[in-house]
Design an enzyme around this catalytic site. Structure first.
Site, short mmCIF file in Angstrom:
data_model
loop_
_atom_site.label_atom_id
_atom_site.label_comp_id
_atom_site.label_asym_id
_atom_site.label_seq_id
_atom_site.Cartn_x
_atom_site.Cartn_y
_atom_site.Cartn_z
N HIS A 185 38.14 35.12 41.46
CA HIS A 185 38.27 35.30 40.01
C HIS A 185 37.74 34.39 38.85
O HIS A 185 37.19 34.87 37.70
CB HIS A 185 39.96 35.21 39.73
CG HIS A 185 40.49 36.34 40.69
ND1 HIS A 185 40.52 37.62 40.58
CD2 HIS A 185 41.58 35.78 41.67
CE1 HIS A 185 41.17 38.09 41.68
NE2 HIS A 185 41.99 37.01 42.10
N HIS A 240 37.55 43.96 49.73
CA HIS A 240 38.89 43.44 48.80
C HIS A 240 38.14 42.70 47.73
O HIS A 240 38.54 42.78 46.55
CB HIS A 240 39.84 42.86 49.27
CG HIS A 240 40.83 42.82 48.46
ND1 HIS A 240 41.75 43.66 47.81
CD2 HIS A 240 41.36 41.48 47.61
CE1 HIS A 240 42.67 43.05 47.00
NE2 HIS A 240 42.28 41.67 46.68
N ASP A 257 38.45 43.00 43.73
CA ASP A 257 38.83 42.02 42.84
C ASP A 257 37.77 41.91 41.63
O ASP A 257 38.15 41.84 40.44
CB ASP A 257 38.94 40.64 43.29
CG ASP A 257 40.33 40.62 44.14
OD1 ASP A 257 41.28 41.37 43.92
OD2 ASP A 257 40.36 39.64 44.83
ZN ZN Z 1 42.94 40.66 45.07
#
Ligand code: ZN
Length: 305
Positions: A262, A235, A239
């Site tokens: 992020h 995952h 992202d």
């Molecule tokens: Zn995510």
């Protein structure tokens, strides 16, 4: 290589992860050289937001883009599906402030896009080729973009949770169709012990076991269990792929990330653009010339946050 969009409109509706409201979105085919653009259809002014790094507003547990007046959150899983298929042109109409979380991965977005199919356009496609190694560090966390003599995007990712369940996971993915198939349905996750803090931040109001993996000590609370033993690191790669597409083009290069997220990926993309010699455009994946090690090692940029 030519640009592409999707063949026809696709709609999604569902609960959002952080605000917990219901939102709906439409993916609409767009003309050549349009790029990926988000549009809030429930407001009148300044409602077009290009999906690029200068639109990023914040990165607390999700990627939010916007301008002075509006914002759209949790775009990363949709962006990963768009990046996975290397779609160049798309209009994303949004009713609400956040993209629906669906199952917490990019599974539904990806399957619907693949089923609708693609329209190849006459304009030439551009790839962003990494020319120079760029490192962004934040304490022990780091992300590196480096040139590759191969014709692809490679993401190497490591997470280390120092817990009893996720522990340390590393994975390398080459982002061709086969590689994308290994990550597209990996779901977002959190530790149960962090939930109180996350709720206090006003986030994850729509979170449930239907759209996130919740880890409690040495087990997951989701009855169906994990889709992959290393679903967590998969995952994180998903992202990362979605956030990297905020450079506006598919990347050719090698990305290595340790304990990232992020914010670190956004910093990498903005540092890439601030260094003109760090990248170049290629019109085809096949036009990359082999390079020697000395070519790449003399061009280094390290950014400390
Ligand atoms: Zn995510």
């Amino acid at each position: 290589m030519h640009q592409k969009t999707i063949k026809s409109k696709i709609s999604f509706k569902g609960v959002t992860l952080h605000s917990g409201t219901i939102s709906s979105i439409k993916l609409i085919p767009a003309p050549a050289n349009h790029g990926i653009v988000f549009s809030k259809v429930d407001v009148k002014s300044k409602n077009k937001i290009p999906a690029n790094i200068s639109s990023v507003k914040q990165a607390k547990l999700c990627t939010t883009i916007g301008n002075n007046e509006i914002s759209i959150s949790t775009i990363e899983h949709l962006m990963a599906a768009i990046a996975g298929y290397e779609i160049d042109n798309l209009l994303v109409e949004v009713q609400g402030d956040e993209i629906p979380i669906l199952d917490g991965s990019s599974k539904e977005f990806s399957e619907a896009i693949a089923q609708t199919g693609f329209e190849v356009q006459s304009a030439t496609k551009k790839y962003l080729n990494i020319e120079k190694t760029i490192t962004v560090k934040d304490g022990s966390k780091f992300i590196v973009a480096e040139p590759t003599s191969k014709k692809n995007l490679e993401i190497n990712y490591t997470i280390d949770f120092h817990d009893n369940f996720i522990k340390k996971q590393s994975k390398k993915i080459i982002l061709d169709q086969k590689g994308f198939n290994e990550i597209y349905d990996s779901r977002t996750f959190c530790l149960q012990k962090d939930l109180e803090k996350i709720f206090k931040m006003g986030l994850a109001r729509g979170g449930s076991l239907d759209n996130a993996i919740v880890v409690s000590n040495d087990k997951v609370l989701n009855q169906e269990g994990l889709r992959y033993k290393d679903e967590f690191v998969r995952h994180k790669i998903l992202d990362c792929l979605g956030d990297l597409y905020l450079c506006g083009f598919p990347i050719i290069g090698k990305i290595t990330c340790y304990q990232g997220g992020h914010e670190l990926t956004h910093k990498l993309v903005s540092n890439l653009f601030s260094q003109k010699k760090a990248w170049s455009f290629l019109n085809t994946k096949n036009s990359i010339l082999p390079r020697s090690k000395t070519d790449t090692s003399k061009n280094q940029l390290v950014v400390n946050l």
